[in-house]
Motif scaffolding. Structure first.
Motif, PDB file in Angstrom:
ATOM      1  N   ALA A 105       0.468  37.255  11.623  1.00  0.00           N
ATOM      2  CA  ALA A 105      -0.444  38.389  11.511  1.00  0.00           C
ATOM      3  C   ALA A 105       0.316  39.664  11.158  1.00  0.00           C
ATOM      4  N   ALA A 106       1.504  39.845  11.738  1.00  0.00           N
ATOM      5  CA  ALA A 106       2.318  41.027  11.440  1.00  0.00           C
ATOM      6  C   ALA A 106       2.798  41.003   9.993  1.00  0.00           C
ATOM      7  N   ALA A 108       1.232  39.548   7.489  1.00  0.00           N
ATOM      8  CA  ALA A 108       0.063  39.855   6.662  1.00  0.00           C
ATOM      9  C   ALA A 108      -0.286  41.339   6.727  1.00  0.00           C
ATOM     10  N   GLN A 109      -0.159  41.923   7.908  1.00  0.00           N
ATOM     11  CA  GLN A 109      -0.500  43.335   8.096  1.00  0.00           C
ATOM     12  C   GLN A 109       0.453  44.252   7.329  1.00  0.00           C
ATOM     13  N   THR A 110       1.747  43.933   7.340  1.00  0.00           N
ATOM     14  CA  THR A 110       2.722  44.791   6.672  1.00  0.00           C
ATOM     15  C   THR A 110       2.908  44.445   5.208  1.00  0.00           C
ATOM     16  N   ARG A 120       9.968  46.173   9.874  1.00  0.00           N
ATOM     17  CA  ARG A 120       8.568  46.561  10.116  1.00  0.00           C
ATOM     18  C   ARG A 120       7.823  45.452  10.838  1.00  0.00           C
ATOM     19  N   ILE A 124       6.109  45.597  14.870  1.00  0.00           N
ATOM     20  CA  ILE A 124       4.736  45.245  15.258  1.00  0.00           C
ATOM     21  C   ILE A 124       4.746  44.127  16.303  1.00  0.00           C
ATOM     22  N   GLN A 128       3.368  44.075  20.339  1.00  0.00           N
ATOM     23  CA  GLN A 128       2.289  43.197  20.799  1.00  0.00           C
ATOM     24  C   GLN A 128       2.758  42.179  21.834  1.00  0.00           C
TER      25      GLN A 128
END
Length: 173
Positions: A105-106, A108-110, A120, A124, A128
């Protein structure tokens, strides 16, 4: 009830029950928390108390390894008992699958696409998974995630897939 309050209540119950070993470990934990509060001139919150606990757990694990190497079964038993008690105050650890999901998820987010983006991603994931997974597990698993064509741990490789040294930057001597 905060973690510090829970530790204090456990100390009181250990005193009432006459459990000297448990009481000694809890007092040692409270002393470590108090020492950090005095050093930094702050009152620790739960996340900071958890970091003190993680440090103590790491020390116990290292001690157990050293005592096993030295064939000191008596000290191994003592440190193992302390480790079990300290781990009771830590939050439940994330499984490898849950940690992989957080890392994916991190990524995909970055929009991470190379090793350069690992900082980065780790920022994240660290936020979490604070206290729920050891930090070395974050980095180790982030380096192994190969989803969506992203390989954060590979670095520079030659045509055979072997790792090669990074070129020198800056002035050469």
């Amino acid at each position: 009830m905060t973690l510090k309050d829970r530790i204090t209540e456990d100390m009181k119950s250990a005193m009432r029950a006459g459990e000297k070993d448990r009481l000694g470990v809890i007092r040692m934990l409270q002393a470590a928390i108090k020492q950090r509060e005095v050093d930094e001139r702050i009152t620790l919150d739960d996340s900071q108390v958890t970091s003190v606990l993680e440090k103590m757990v790491k020390q116990r694990r290292e001690s157990i390894a050293q005592f096993q190497a030295g064939n000191r079964a008596d000290l191994v038993a003592k440190e193992t008992a302390e480790l079990a008690l300290l781990q009771g105050y830590l939050p439940t650890q994330l499984s490898d699958a849950e940690l992989d999901a957080l890392i994916s998820a991190a990524i995909a987010q970055t929009g991470a696409a190379s090793v350069k983006d690992m900082g980065r991603v780790m920022g994240i994931v660290k936020g979490q998974a604070a206290g729920k997974a050891a930090r070395h597990r974050h980095a180790g698993q982030a380096g192994q995630v190969h989803r969506d064509g992203v390989d954060l741990g590979k670095g520079r490789t030659n045509k055979n897939g072997r790792r090669v040294a990074q070129p020198q930057r800056g002035r050469r001597r």
